[in-house]
Design a protein around this motif. Structure first.
Motif, PDB file in Angstrom:
ATOM      1  N   VAL A  44      36.920  40.532  48.289  1.00 27.23           N
ATOM      2  CA  VAL A  44      35.775  40.632  47.374  1.00 27.23           C
ATOM      3  C   VAL A  44      36.219  40.600  45.915  1.00 27.23           C
ATOM      4  O   VAL A  44      35.615  39.929  45.084  1.00 27.23           O
ATOM      5  N   LEU A  45      37.305  41.287  45.617  1.00 27.72           N
ATOM      6  CA  LEU A  45      37.758  41.433  44.229  1.00 27.72           C
ATOM      7  C   LEU A  45      38.215  40.121  43.606  1.00 27.72           C
ATOM      8  O   LEU A  45      38.259  39.999  42.395  1.00 27.72           O
ATOM      9  N   ARG A  46      38.549  39.117  44.428  1.00 29.12           N
ATOM     10  CA  ARG A  46      39.038  37.866  43.856  1.00 29.12           C
ATOM     11  C   ARG A  46      37.983  37.170  43.005  1.00 29.12           C
ATOM     12  O   ARG A  46      38.316  36.441  42.072  1.00 29.12           O
ATOM     13  N   THR A  47      36.709  37.372  43.315  1.00 28.51           N
ATOM     14  CA  THR A  47      35.650  36.832  42.466  1.00 28.51           C
ATOM     15  C   THR A  47      35.244  37.844  41.407  1.00 28.51           C
ATOM     16  O   THR A  47      35.039  37.493  40.243  1.00 28.51           O
ATOM     17  N   LEU A  48      35.160  39.112  41.797  1.00 32.12           N
ATOM     18  CA  LEU A  48      34.727  40.167  40.883  1.00 32.12           C
ATOM     19  C   LEU A  48      35.630  40.282  39.651  1.00 32.12           C
ATOM     20  O   LEU A  48      35.154  40.573  38.558  1.00 32.12           O
ATOM     21  N   ILE A  49      36.931  40.007  39.793  1.00 26.78           N
ATOM     22  CA  ILE A  49      37.863  40.178  38.674  1.00 26.78           C
ATOM     23  C   ILE A  49      37.580  39.187  37.541  1.00 26.78           C
ATOM     24  O   ILE A  49      37.975  39.421  36.392  1.00 26.78           O
ATOM     25  N   SER A  50      36.872  38.106  37.829  1.00 29.51           N
ATOM     26  CA  SER A  50      36.508  37.139  36.781  1.00 29.51           C
ATOM     27  C   SER A  50      35.533  37.753  35.780  1.00 29.51           C
ATOM     28  O   SER A  50      35.490  37.332  34.613  1.00 29.51           O
ATOM     29  N   ILE A  51      34.757  38.739  36.214  1.00 27.65           N
ATOM     30  CA  ILE A  51      33.749  39.356  35.348  1.00 27.65           C
ATOM     31  C   ILE A  51      34.402  40.166  34.223  1.00 27.65           C
ATOM     32  O   ILE A  51      34.122  39.899  33.046  1.00 27.65           O
ATOM     33  N   PRO A  52      35.299  41.134  34.523  1.00 30.04           N
ATOM     34  CA  PRO A  52      35.935  41.839  33.403  1.00 30.04           C
ATOM     35  C   PRO A  52      36.830  40.935  32.562  1.00 30.04           C
ATOM     36  O   PRO A  52      36.987  41.163  31.362  1.00 30.04           O
ATOM     37  N   ALA A  53      37.408  39.897  33.180  1.00 31.76           N
ATOM     38  CA  ALA A  53      38.227  38.955  32.406  1.00 31.76           C
ATOM     39  C   ALA A  53      37.371  38.254  31.357  1.00 31.76           C
ATOM     40  O   ALA A  53      37.778  38.099  30.200  1.00 31.76           O
ATOM     41  N   GLY A  54      36.169  37.856  31.746  1.00 33.30           N
ATOM     42  CA  GLY A  54      35.255  37.216  30.801  1.00 33.30           C
ATOM     43  C   GLY A  54      34.727  38.185  29.766  1.00 33.30           C
ATOM     44  O   GLY A  54      34.681  37.864  28.568  1.00 33.30           O
ATOM     45  N   LEU A  55      34.333  39.382  30.208  1.00 31.06           N
ATOM     46  CA  LEU A  55      33.809  40.386  29.276  1.00 31.06           C
ATOM     47  C   LEU A  55      34.869  40.824  28.266  1.00 31.06           C
ATOM     48  O   LEU A  55      34.543  41.194  27.139  1.00 31.06           O
ATOM     49  N   SER A  56      36.133  40.789  28.675  1.00 28.44           N
ATOM     50  CA  SER A  56      37.229  41.167  27.772  1.00 28.44           C
ATOM     51  C   SER A  56      37.690  39.986  26.911  1.00 28.44           C
ATOM     52  O   SER A  56      38.618  40.133  26.127  1.00 28.44           O
ATOM     53  N   HIS A  57      37.054  38.831  27.114  1.00 25.39           N
ATOM     54  CA  HIS A  57      37.391  37.610  26.364  1.00 25.39           C
ATOM     55  C   HIS A  57      38.869  37.253  26.516  1.00 25.39           C
ATOM     56  O   HIS A  57      39.536  36.887  25.542  1.00 25.39           O
ATOM     57  N   MET A  58      39.351  37.381  27.741  1.00 32.13           N
ATOM     58  CA  MET A  58      40.716  36.934  28.050  1.00 32.13           C
ATOM     59  C   MET A  58      40.824  35.464  27.677  1.00 32.13           C
ATOM     60  O   MET A  58      39.870  34.692  27.829  1.00 32.13           O
ATOM     61  N   GLY A  59      41.985  35.033  27.211  1.00 32.05           N
ATOM     62  CA  GLY A  59      42.175  33.628  26.845  1.00 32.05           C
ATOM     63  C   GLY A  59      41.855  32.705  28.006  1.00 32.05           C
ATOM     64  O   GLY A  59      42.324  32.941  29.126  1.00 32.05           O
TER      65      GLY A  59
END
Length: 197
Positions: free
Chosen positions: A121-136
């Motif tokens: 499940v987390l493999r998709t969910l981790i994209s959300i904090p990455a985007g919210l944190s404005h990861m490069g």
């Protein structure tokens, strides 16, 4: 059923694999294990090439994850929180889950985008904090593609090796599908929003 799915994958070719793998990361109940595993069966039968399947499948995975990353990067908390609150049941998460994922992301750093590719499940969910944190974006795409490549390699190899045992393969595909779809339906039916203080 397994034979029908294999024929469908063979008919759709690499474009079909790309689309299915992208959708698998946008809509929860589609399991990548079945898509890439049966792609491995198609490789064993000579209907698909190994490396193109692996690379195209991983590119589809990356695109599906990037969709969530892009939405979160563009929308930010202000627009995303009401969306998650409104559609939480169908996403099978609430804003509290997003906040926990963000805390995990901040605590462990951007490398978790790679590591989480190996969890259901987390493999998709981790994209959300990455985007919210404005990861490069480039780093996100590289980590996602690298993690997807390793996971998909394992799935293609498993499918290729199980291609000789049709009965075992059939039961395995059925078990994965029932587990993935059943888990999603269960989470939707039993979902209750957290009471706010």
């Amino acid at each position: 059923m397994t034979e029908f799915i294999i024929r469908t994958i063979e008919l759709g070719g690499l474009l079909g694999i790309f689309v299915l793998m992208a959708l698998e990361n946008i809509f929860p109940p589609l399991p990548s294990e079945i898509i890439m595993g049966l792609g491995g069966v198609a490789v064993a039968r000579g209907a698909m090439e190994y490396w193109p399947l692996l690379l195209v499948g991983s590119a589809g995975t990356t695109l599906g994850n990037y969709w969530w990353y892009w939405i979160c990067d563009r929308w930010g908390r202000t627009r995303l929180e009401p969306f998650v609150t409104r559609h939480g049941r169908w996403l099978t998460m609430e804003w509290h889950d997003v906040e926990r994922a963000q805390a995990f992301f901040r605590r462990h750093g951007s490398w978790v985008v790679f590591a989480m590719r190996f969890t259901p499940v987390l493999r998709t969910l981790i994209s959300i904090p990455a985007g919210l944190s404005h990861m490069g974006a480039v780093r996100f795409l590289v980590y996602t593609f690298a993690g997807a490549l390793v996971w998909n390699l394992a799935m293609v190899e498993l499918g290729r090796r199980l291609a000789r045992s049709q009965e075992l393969l059939g039961w395995l595909v059925l078990a994965i599908f029932v587990a993935a779809f059943g888990s999603y339906v269960w989470r939707v039916l039993t979902w209750k929003p957290r009471k706010r203080d």
